[in-house]
Design a protein around this motif. Sequence first.
Motif, short mmCIF file in Angstrom:
data_model
loop_
_atom_site.label_atom_id
_atom_site.label_comp_id
_atom_site.label_asym_id
_atom_site.label_seq_id
_atom_site.Cartn_x
_atom_site.Cartn_y
_atom_site.Cartn_z
N ASP A 1 0.81 -1.21 0.00
CA ASP A 1 0.00 0.00 0.00
C ASP A 1 0.85 1.27 0.00
O ASP A 1 1.94 1.30 0.59
CB ASP A 1 -0.88 0.04 1.26
CG ASP A 1 -1.87 -1.11 1.36
OD1 ASP A 1 -2.16 -1.72 0.32
OD2 ASP A 1 -2.34 -1.38 2.48
N LEU A 2 0.32 2.29 -0.64
CA LEU A 2 0.84 3.65 -0.52
C LEU A 2 -0.27 4.49 0.09
O LEU A 2 -1.30 4.73 -0.55
CB LEU A 2 1.24 4.21 -1.90
CG LEU A 2 2.46 3.57 -2.56
CD1 LEU A 2 2.64 4.10 -3.98
CD2 LEU A 2 3.72 3.84 -1.73
N ASP A 3 -0.07 4.89 1.33
CA ASP A 3 -1.13 5.57 2.09
C ASP A 3 -2.38 4.69 2.08
O ASP A 3 -2.31 3.55 2.50
CB ASP A 3 -1.38 6.97 1.54
CG ASP A 3 -0.18 7.89 1.71
OD1 ASP A 3 0.52 7.75 2.74
OD2 ASP A 3 0.09 8.71 0.82
N ASP A 4 -3.50 5.18 1.55
CA ASP A 4 -4.74 4.41 1.57
C ASP A 4 -4.97 3.61 0.30
O ASP A 4 -6.02 2.97 0.14
CB ASP A 4 -5.93 5.35 1.79
CG ASP A 4 -5.90 6.01 3.16
OD1 ASP A 4 -5.38 5.38 4.10
OD2 ASP A 4 -6.38 7.15 3.28
N ASP A 5 -4.02 3.63 -0.63
CA ASP A 5 -4.19 2.95 -1.91
C ASP A 5 -3.33 1.69 -1.98
O ASP A 5 -2.13 1.74 -1.70
CB ASP A 5 -3.81 3.87 -3.07
CG ASP A 5 -4.75 5.05 -3.21
OD1 ASP A 5 -5.96 4.88 -2.92
OD2 ASP A 5 -4.29 6.14 -3.58
#
Length: 262
Positions: free
Chosen positions: A176-180
Motif C-alpha cells: 500500500d501507498l497511504d490508503d491505496d
Amino acid sequence: MAVKPEGAPCWADAMFPDLEAAKAFYGELLGWTFGESSEEYGNYTQAYSGDKNVAALSPQMPGWEGPPAWSVYLASPDADATAAKIRDNGGELMMEPMSVGEFGRMLLAKDPSGVVFGVWQPGTHKGFEKEGEAGAFCWAEVTTRDVEKADDFFPAVFGYGVRTMQDEAVDFKLYDLDDDTVLGRMKITKDWPAEVPPYVNVYFAVDSCDDAIATVTKHGGQVHFGPHDSPFGRFAAVSDPQGATFSVIDLKSTKGDMPKIT
C-alpha cells in the motif's frame, strides 16, 4: 494527467522477437492500435486503447538472451535516488539510470528474490493514460519463491505499507501507498512448475475472460491457470504465442466474498 506517487505502477512494456506478430496478437486480444515505431528508440511502439496510451511493444534488443516478458515500471521522482536505494537494500541494477530523450528517465533492476522490474521518472511521458478498463493495465503482482526477501526489499525502497490477505490457499500480501493498494505479492509454491522464474504478473482488463482465453489459444498461446472466479473478477494466467506471460481479468464478473485483510 497527474503524476503517479512513488512506487505506483505507471507503465508496462515488452520486447518480442517478432514485433509485427505481437502487434497483431495484442491488437486482437485487447483491441489495441499502435503508433508509429520510433527508430531513434529501437522501434519502440506505443499501444493505444481508444486514443489513450496503455503500454508499448518493441523488438528485442541485440544480444538480449532472455525470453519475452512483460515489464512493469514503478514511478519515481528521482531515478538516481531510487537506484541508490535499490543497491542499498540488496537489489541489482540490470540497467543503470538513463534518460530517454525528453520522455523521462528509466532503469531496470532485480530484487534480491530475483524479480525484474523497471523504474520510471516521468518527463513528458507520464505513463498510463487509461487504467482499470477493458484493454488497459489494471493490476500487477510480484510473484516469487523467496517472499521474505521481496517483503523486505520493496517496502524499504518504495515505502509500502504491507498487509496480509487471509486465505489458506495462497500466501498473498498487499503493498500500500497511504490508503491505496498498488501491488500484490504472490508466493510461488511447490505446486508451480519448477521452470517458472520470479516475475511481475501483469493483469490486463478484458470484457470477457473466456473470450480472451479463446483468442489466446486460437493463436497458439497457452493457458496456465484458470479461468477462475473470484471476488475481484474472473481471471486466467496465460502466455502469448511468443512466450510472454500475463493475466487477463473481467473485472465485472465478480463472485464470492472479499477475503479478510489484516
